[in-house]
Design an enzyme around this catalytic site. Structure first.
Site, short mmCIF file in Angstrom:
data_model
loop_
_atom_site.label_atom_id
_atom_site.label_comp_id
_atom_site.label_asym_id
_atom_site.label_seq_id
_atom_site.Cartn_x
_atom_site.Cartn_y
_atom_site.Cartn_z
N GLU A 56 0.87 -9.25 -11.56
CA GLU A 56 2.06 -8.43 -11.24
C GLU A 56 2.39 -7.06 -11.42
O GLU A 56 2.80 -6.37 -10.59
CB GLU A 56 3.59 -9.45 -11.73
CG GLU A 56 3.51 -10.87 -11.36
CD GLU A 56 3.73 -10.55 -9.72
OE1 GLU A 56 4.36 -9.71 -9.22
OE2 GLU A 56 3.33 -11.75 -8.80
N TYR A 139 12.54 -8.10 -11.41
CA TYR A 139 11.31 -8.79 -10.41
C TYR A 139 10.32 -9.26 -11.25
O TYR A 139 9.73 -10.58 -10.98
CB TYR A 139 10.97 -7.63 -9.55
CG TYR A 139 9.77 -8.29 -8.65
CD1 TYR A 139 9.81 -9.09 -7.57
CD2 TYR A 139 8.27 -7.99 -9.28
CE1 TYR A 139 8.36 -9.57 -7.11
CE2 TYR A 139 7.30 -8.24 -8.77
CZ TYR A 139 7.29 -9.23 -7.65
OH TYR A 139 6.35 -9.98 -7.30
N ASP A 157 10.22 -9.38 -3.77
CA ASP A 157 9.43 -8.16 -3.67
C ASP A 157 9.79 -7.57 -2.22
O ASP A 157 10.61 -8.13 -1.50
CB ASP A 157 8.10 -8.36 -3.95
CG ASP A 157 7.49 -9.05 -2.75
OD1 ASP A 157 8.01 -9.71 -1.97
OD2 ASP A 157 5.96 -8.84 -2.69
#
Length: 311
Positions: A56, A139, A157
């Site tokens: 990520e 996020y 995203d």
């Protein structure tokens, strides 16, 4: 320009108040994902929560094909957070290579140190604890909780936001920055079941990455084309602020990258003269170097030499 039309009563724009339709979207997109998902190393069980977290950080503003080799090398060198925490932050910057936005390497190192110190070396399962780690925003915390632990979180995203903008809201692109309305819609579309919610997060992201792309979208391959509000409205052109273009050549980012490349390849302090050779314009070069020092990516030493940070 075709004017947007009000989505029909059975379109996804009404999904927040139409549970059966939302369930149709979930099942259709997840079924598509089951058949079309890419085999990526961070999706495999052996990746574990740390592998998910590393991916990520690396995938932010960076395409998968550039991330893959660095990701594999990173997990070989630092298979657990504690392994990275033991090394100097400069080693994380060195291993980051040319992925770009190298502050992400420092943030990942900082998160690894916090995991080792606060959580016994294990990536925490709790969303609030993830969010409290340095360098992790909403996020990333939601993505790790969802993809690593199968929890129910809205993971927004760029790809997911574009899918929702087109299929649900009926516009070509989402706003430049995530809005409260987008978050509300994402929560409304989130399946109640945790496992289904986690699959939905991954599936809608993959749909945006492979089919509902920013340019040259493949509506003929889209599993929800028949319900897409943007397609049903005749694909109206974007009417919001101009899309932000990404330039690189000649920017401070390019100069910073060239300076870091010299420092990554050196295992001893680098003299100023060696850095001066990487860029012809002295004012921009000095500004870029000062920025790297201010960001903690470069450490100045007595005698006018520089190195990657040790602390």
């Amino acid at each position: 320009m075709t004017a947007p039309t009000k989505p029909p009563a059975d379109s996804p724009a009404n999904a927040s108040s139409d549970a059966p339709l939302a369930q149709l979207l979930h099942s259709t997109v997840i079924d598509w994902f089951d058949d079309n998902a890419r085999d990526l190393p961070w999706r495999r069980p052996e990746a574990g929560p740390w592998g998910v977290m590393v991916s990520e950080f690396m995938l932010q503003q960076t395409p998968v094909n550039r991330v893959l080799p660095v990701y594999e090398q990173w997990l070989t060198q630092w298979p657990r957070p504690a392994d990275l925490a033991k090394d100097a932050p400069g080693e994380a910057v060195r291993a980051w290579g040319r992925l770009g936005y190298p502050r992400r390497a420092l943030r990942l190192h900082g998160a690894a140190v916090a995991i080792a110190e606060r959580h016994g070396g294990d990536v925490p399962t709790d969303h609030a604890q993830l969010l409290a780690l340095p360098g992790i925003g909403e996020y990333t915390a939601a993505a790790v909780a969802s993809f690593a632990y199968g929890q129910r979180h809205a993971v927004l995203d760029t790809n997911v936001r574009r899918v929702f903008a087109r299929a649900v809201t009926g516009v070509q692109y989402p706003p430049n920055a995530t809005t409260a309305a987008e978050r509300k819609l994402a929560r409304a579309l989130l399946p109640e079941d945790e496992r289904t919610a986690a699959r939905w997060a991954a599936a809608s992201m993959e749909l945006g990455a492979l089919v509902c792309t920013a340019k040259n979208e493949s509506c003929q391959r889209c599993p929800i084309a028949a319900q897409c509000a943007w397609r049903l409205a005749g694909k109206p052109e974007h009417e919001g602020p101009p899309r932000r273009g990404q330039t690189y050549a000649g920017t401070d980012r390019q100069v910073r990258g060239k300076l870091l490349a010299v420092l990554r390849e050196a295992h001893t302090p680098v003299p100023q003269a060696a850095l001066d050779r990487v860029w012809h314009e002295p004012v921009q070069r000095a500004r870029a170097l000062d920025g790297l020092v201010a960001d903690g990516l470069v450490e100045p030493l007595p005698g006018g030499t520089y190195r990657l940070p040790l602390t």
